[in-house]
Design an enzyme around this catalytic site. Structure first.
Site, PDB file in Angstrom:
ATOM      1  N   ASN A 250      -8.700   6.667   0.833  1.00  0.00           N
ATOM      2  CA  ASN A 250      -7.576   7.319   0.157  1.00  0.00           C
ATOM      3  C   ASN A 250      -7.983   7.537  -1.297  1.00  0.00           C
ATOM      4  O   ASN A 250      -7.993   6.606  -2.081  1.00  0.00           O
ATOM      5  CB  ASN A 250      -6.335   6.412   0.266  1.00  0.00           C
TER       6      ASN A 250
ATOM      7  N   LYS B  66      -6.495   9.183  -3.555  1.00  0.00           N
ATOM      8  CA  LYS B  66      -5.342   9.272  -4.479  1.00  0.00           C
ATOM      9  C   LYS B  66      -5.520  10.455  -5.437  1.00  0.00           C
ATOM     10  O   LYS B  66      -6.172  11.432  -5.080  1.00  0.00           O
ATOM     11  CB  LYS B  66      -5.145   7.938  -5.206  1.00  0.00           C
TER      12      LYS B  66
ATOM     13  N   HIS C 230       2.970   5.940   1.989  1.00  0.00           N
ATOM     14  CA  HIS C 230       2.167   5.079   1.104  1.00  0.00           C
ATOM     15  C   HIS C 230       3.096   4.442   0.071  1.00  0.00           C
ATOM     16  O   HIS C 230       4.045   5.076  -0.408  1.00  0.00           O
ATOM     17  CB  HIS C 230       1.071   5.904   0.425  1.00  0.00           C
TER      18      HIS C 230
ATOM     19  N   GLU D  16       2.835   3.969  -2.969  1.00  0.00           N
ATOM     20  CA  GLU D  16       2.974   4.696  -4.246  1.00  0.00           C
ATOM     21  C   GLU D  16       3.973   5.833  -4.106  1.00  0.00           C
ATOM     22  O   GLU D  16       4.674   6.172  -5.062  1.00  0.00           O
ATOM     23  CB  GLU D  16       1.595   5.186  -4.720  1.00  0.00           C
TER      24      GLU D  16
ATOM     25  N   GLU E  25      -0.238  -2.414   4.358  1.00  0.00           N
ATOM     26  CA  GLU E  25      -0.731  -2.509   2.980  1.00  0.00           C
ATOM     27  C   GLU E  25       0.266  -3.287   2.132  1.00  0.00           C
ATOM     28  O   GLU E  25       1.242  -2.712   1.632  1.00  0.00           O
ATOM     29  CB  GLU E  25      -0.887  -1.099   2.387  1.00  0.00           C
TER      30      GLU E  25
ATOM     31  N   GLY F 160      -4.641  -2.066  -5.347  1.00  0.00           N
ATOM     32  CA  GLY F 160      -5.184  -1.798  -6.677  1.00  0.00           C
ATOM     33  C   GLY F 160      -5.167  -3.001  -7.609  1.00  0.00           C
ATOM     34  O   GLY F 160      -5.357  -2.864  -8.814  1.00  0.00           O
TER      35      GLY F 160
ATOM     36  N   SER G 100      -7.025  -3.623  -1.865  1.00  0.00           N
ATOM     37  CA  SER G 100      -8.193  -4.257  -2.484  1.00  0.00           C
ATOM     38  C   SER G 100      -9.275  -4.634  -1.471  1.00  0.00           C
ATOM     39  O   SER G 100      -9.954  -5.654  -1.634  1.00  0.00           O
ATOM     40  CB  SER G 100      -7.776  -5.471  -3.325  1.00  0.00           C
TER      41      SER G 100
HETATM   42  P1  PGA Z   1      -6.843  -0.174  -3.032  1.00  0.00           P
HETATM   43  O1  PGA Z   1      -5.776   0.873  -2.452  1.00  0.00           O
HETATM   44  O2  PGA Z   1      -7.940  -0.288  -2.022  1.00  0.00           O
HETATM   45  O3  PGA Z   1      -7.305   0.451  -4.328  1.00  0.00           O
HETATM   46  O4  PGA Z   1      -6.132  -1.455  -3.239  1.00  0.00           O
HETATM   47  C1  PGA Z   1      -5.462   0.920  -1.094  1.00  0.00           C
HETATM   48  C2  PGA Z   1      -4.447   2.007  -0.840  1.00  0.00           C
HETATM   49  O5  PGA Z   1      -3.614   2.260  -1.715  1.00  0.00           O
HETATM   50  O6  PGA Z   1      -4.439   2.649   0.214  1.00  0.00           O
END
Ligand code: PGA
Length: 250
Positions: free
Chosen positions: A9, A11, A94, A96, A166, A172, A212
């Protein structure tokens, strides 16, 4: 036997040149890929990245789609438009999107409906925020996300779906879920699908872990029986890290 899936992803990162470069670096290693690899660039780079992936085994998805079919919705991108580009997958729900764009379970259900109508394969993201985990309410929280967005669909309708667990506190932050935490939640999610649909439906359902995931923790996470791969954010922006995660899954 469920095949491992590693999804990147990207983003709202990269520009046209760096997105194309990253896609080329990953394609250059596709000969060694035993798992399924999916890339989720920004809308504006979908076509260019798709052309790079064209003859490879790597598939492409969008990070979002509108919950409306078409019409006067300035700035939105529809499932039908994505399908017309030859896009196969779409991320839905997601954290976010849930957090910054106020996407509630009911809207996500509409997005799933429209994605399925146009034969896109949704990667449905679920997961609890930190305060819910601290209060040990993660199972009820995730179950409610599944109930309100997903469980209204028939098994046939959602047989193309991929789940991504997630935990919001792991995204993140550099603080991944432990193998035990991931294992417990993935087993819990699988059990809910078995109850709602059937054991055989649930047994073939891919459940990815996200939050992460990196080359140092991937192997341990992927050794959990119900973890079928990962939705990778930050570490998917670097070809060698992403390839190392792919390697850890095989
Ligand atoms: P990350 O994000 O690996 O940077 O923690 C995962 C995601 O948001 O799908």
């Amino acid at each position: 036997m469920r095949k491992k899936i590693i999804a990147g992803n990207w983003k709202m990162n990269l520009d046209l040149q760096t997105a194309a470069g990253l896609a080329k670096d990953i394609v250059a290693h596709e000969g060694s890929l035993k798992c399924e690899v999916l890339l989720f660039p920004s809308f504006v780079f979908l076509e260019s990245v798709k052309n790079i992936l064209n003859k490879s085994k790597i598939n492409i998805g969008a990070q979002n789609c509108s919950h409306r079919e078409n019409g006067a919705f300035t700035g939105e991108v529809s499932a039908q438009q994505l399908k017309s580009l030859g896009i196969e997958y779409v991320l839905i729900g997601h954290s976010e999107r849930r957090e910054h764009y106020n996407e509630r379970n009911e809207i996500l259900k509409e997005k799933l409906k429209i994605a399925l109508k146009y034969n896109l394969k949704p990667v449905f993201c679920c997961g609890e925020p930190k305060q819910i985990r601290e209060a040990n309410g993660q199972e009820d929280f995730v179950l409610n996300q599944l109930k309100e967005s997903l469980f209204g669909f028939s098994a046939t309708e959602i047989s193309n779906i991929i789940i991504a667990y997630e935990p919001v506190w792991a995204i993140g932050t550099g603080l991944n879920a432990t193998a035990e935490q991931a294992s417990n939640m993935h087993a819990f999610i699988r059990k809910q699908f078995a109850k709602k649909y059937s054991d055989s439906f649930s047994a073939q359902l891919p459940i990815l872990y996200g939050g992460s995931c990196n080359p140092s923790n991937a192997k341990e996470l992927f050794s959990c029986p119900d973890v079928d791969g990962s939705l990778v954010g930050g570490a998917s922006l670097n070809a060698s890290d992403f390839l190392a995660i792919i390697q850890a899954s095989q």
